[in-house]
Structures are given as C-alpha cells and as structure tokens.
Motif scaffolding. Sequence first.
Motif, short mmCIF file in Angstrom:
data_model
loop_
_atom_site.label_atom_id
_atom_site.label_comp_id
_atom_site.label_asym_id
_atom_site.label_seq_id
_atom_site.Cartn_x
_atom_site.Cartn_y
_atom_site.Cartn_z
N LYS A 87 33.10 55.30 25.96
CA LYS A 87 32.39 54.05 26.10
C LYS A 87 31.26 54.36 26.75
O LYS A 87 30.16 53.98 26.53
CB LYS A 87 33.25 53.19 26.81
N ALA B 205 29.79 47.46 33.49
CA ALA B 205 30.48 46.59 32.56
C ALA B 205 31.61 46.93 32.04
O ALA B 205 32.47 46.16 31.54
CB ALA B 205 29.21 46.63 31.16
N ALA C 153 34.83 44.46 32.02
CA ALA C 153 35.64 44.27 30.68
C ALA C 153 37.01 44.56 30.86
O ALA C 153 37.95 43.90 30.37
CB ALA C 153 35.09 45.19 29.52
N SER D 244 38.36 41.17 32.46
CA SER D 244 38.35 40.13 32.01
C SER D 244 39.26 39.80 30.61
O SER D 244 39.53 41.04 30.13
CB SER D 244 36.76 39.98 31.45
N SER E 236 38.04 38.31 28.06
CA SER E 236 37.01 37.90 26.85
C SER E 236 35.71 38.74 27.07
O SER E 236 35.36 39.04 28.28
CB SER E 236 36.82 36.64 26.74
N ALA E 237 35.07 39.02 26.05
CA ALA E 237 33.79 39.97 26.20
C ALA E 237 32.77 38.72 27.09
O ALA E 237 31.93 39.28 27.68
CB ALA E 237 33.37 40.12 24.95
N ALA F 291 33.21 39.14 30.64
CA ALA F 291 32.75 40.38 31.10
C ALA F 291 31.28 40.38 31.09
O ALA F 291 30.75 40.98 31.93
CB ALA F 291 33.26 41.59 30.23
N ALA F 292 30.49 39.84 30.42
CA ALA F 292 29.20 39.75 30.27
C ALA F 292 28.62 38.95 31.48
O ALA F 292 27.44 39.33 32.16
CB ALA F 292 28.48 39.21 28.92
N THR G 101 28.97 40.96 34.41
CA THR G 101 27.83 42.06 34.69
C THR G 101 26.40 41.38 34.86
O THR G 101 25.66 42.02 35.81
CB THR G 101 27.81 42.95 33.40
#
Length: 342
Positions: free
Chosen positions: A5, A57, A61, A64, A66-67, A70-71, A74
């Motif tokens: 990643k 990030a 993630a 969390s 869900s994305a 996480a967004a 961040t």
Amino acid sequence: MIAAKLAAVLAAWVLSSIPSLSAIVIWGMQGGHLSAPETLNLLFGHLLYGLLVGAIALFAASVSESAATAAIITLAFTIGSWVLDFTVAGQPGLLAWIARLSLTQVLRTFEQGLLSAGLVVGIGAAMFGFAALAKVWLPPGVQLRDKVIRSIAWVLVVALALGLTTQIKLSFDVTEDRRNSFPAADQHLLASLAQPLVVTVNLAPEDPRYADLQRNVLAKLERALPKVSIRLVSGRQSLASNAGDDRYGEVEYTYGTRSDVSRSTSPREILPMLYGLAGVSPPAPAAGGDYPGYPLVAGRQVALLWFFVGLPLCIALAWWWSRRLPEPIAARSRRRFTHEDD
C-alpha cells in the motif's frame, strides 16, 4: 500488504507530481536556473509528506469500516494541521510545541532550503508508527483489548523516538545563496564560541520585527552556535499591551558574564556586538557582493500550450486507457470451445 500500500502511495505521489515536474523541465528548457541541491531537497520533503499522509490513511482505513470514514479521518488530520498553522503557529512555549505537530510544518523547513536530520528521522518515526498501528488494527479476529494494549505500546515507543529526534541539531543549508546561514567566515568563528549565549527578546510574537529578527538573526544563531537559548519576554502579551513600555523592542544578548542590548534586526549590527562580548576579532569581510541571482524574462507560450492542451490531453488519454478493461479469459475460452464444437 502495508508495504504494498505504501508503494502504491509512492506511485500516486509520482503521478500527482507530473505537473510540477513538467514545470521544472519547461523552466530549464527556457533557460531558467535551478539549484539542484535545493530543488531535490524540496522534492524530498514533499515525498516524505506524501508518505506520511499515506501512512495516516492506512491507519485510518484499518480502524474504519468504510472508505468514506477513513477519508474523513485522514482529512481531519490535514485540516487540523491548517487550523494549527492559523491559530498557534509562531506562539512561544507549549503552543510552539503543539504547532510543530502540524503536517504542513513538515514542509516548511524543506521549502526554506534546510535539510534537517532530526526532522527526517522524526518523519520516518511517525510513518513507522502509523504503519505499525495499521498492522495492529488490520487483522480480524483479534480482541479489542489486545489491540488497544499493543497500540499504546507502539505510541509510547514512537513518542520516545520523537522526543529523541528533538535532540538532533544537525542541519544543512542547501540553498545556493546561503540565505539560512551567516557568511562562511562568521559561521566558522561562531562555532568556536564555547560559552552559552542567552538572547532575551522583548517583542510580541505578532510583531513584524520579531519575524525579521527570527529569520535574519535568531534562526541562524541557533544553527551556528553550539550553545544558545532564546527567551521571549513578551510571549504572553500582545503588541498593543506593550505600546507604553520603554524597553519594548530591546533584545539583550548575554554571553558568559557580559551582556549588551540592541534594537536592530540586522546581522550586520548584531554580529560585531556578539564578537565584542566574546572578546574576539570579527573576520575579514568576504570578497564579492550580495547574491546576484539569475534574472530571466521567459516566454510563456510553451508553458500555456503544455498546461492547457498537452497535459489535459495526456490525462484524458490515460483515463481512456484505464477504462479499457481486458476481455475476461473465461469468455474467450468459452467462445473457443463453442467454435470447436461447431
């Protein structure tokens, strides 16, 4: 997986840097001058910044579901950094330490043309810490209590490492005009002064004279002298509250048992005074004048053509190519077997 990643984050950083890298190339093609050490130092700082945000990030993630969440986490880090810059940046004491936690403060040193070993090691420790926290929270089936205990242990380790990095004072001025340092002869002479220097500044943090003093004298003294401490007397007061103070604006320099006071923010007046306090002769002035720079009047036709035509066309072609999904192997095999049966 975390390493993969981070590699993807590095690739995304390279792709997002194409506009700025192309601007550097166009500037060089038109005859513009770029200092290689200063430019590479700036790119290196942005690389560290991108990897640090990527590590944050990954941690967001991992905690969390869900994305989108996480967004948001961040984004909270980045927006929080902007808030710190607008509210507590430039304040003394505890607020100054809190301001250093801002992510945007990471870039400021590199943008000024300084390569700080302590900052690089600190960013590396922070990246490692967030990656370690992501490794702790990512695996399923682990009890929450175990994850919390391991997270606390990693936080303590990283906090200790960050505390040790503050003791690393090694830094390099990579600017071509040496704007972060005194002349070489003065740098060498100041490094030989063994006694501690105490600077007492009677200025409010928001005073423009304090910004000039910090940029022209104090920051350079901290890099040149082996022992120097700076104390801001009016750190908790405002510019208006000191309007009637006769001593406001004075800066006292104490070297050993001798001291002197000045209101100047220019090193041309401060350095001779420091040499007088230390009882040493000032070095002979270096030959040559100020840094002349590289004046250039460059045309903008090539840049406009690239940024408004070439670059958008490349982005559109890259998007079109990414949308061309390869034909599934199973579908091709099915058609081949059907043809053989016929």
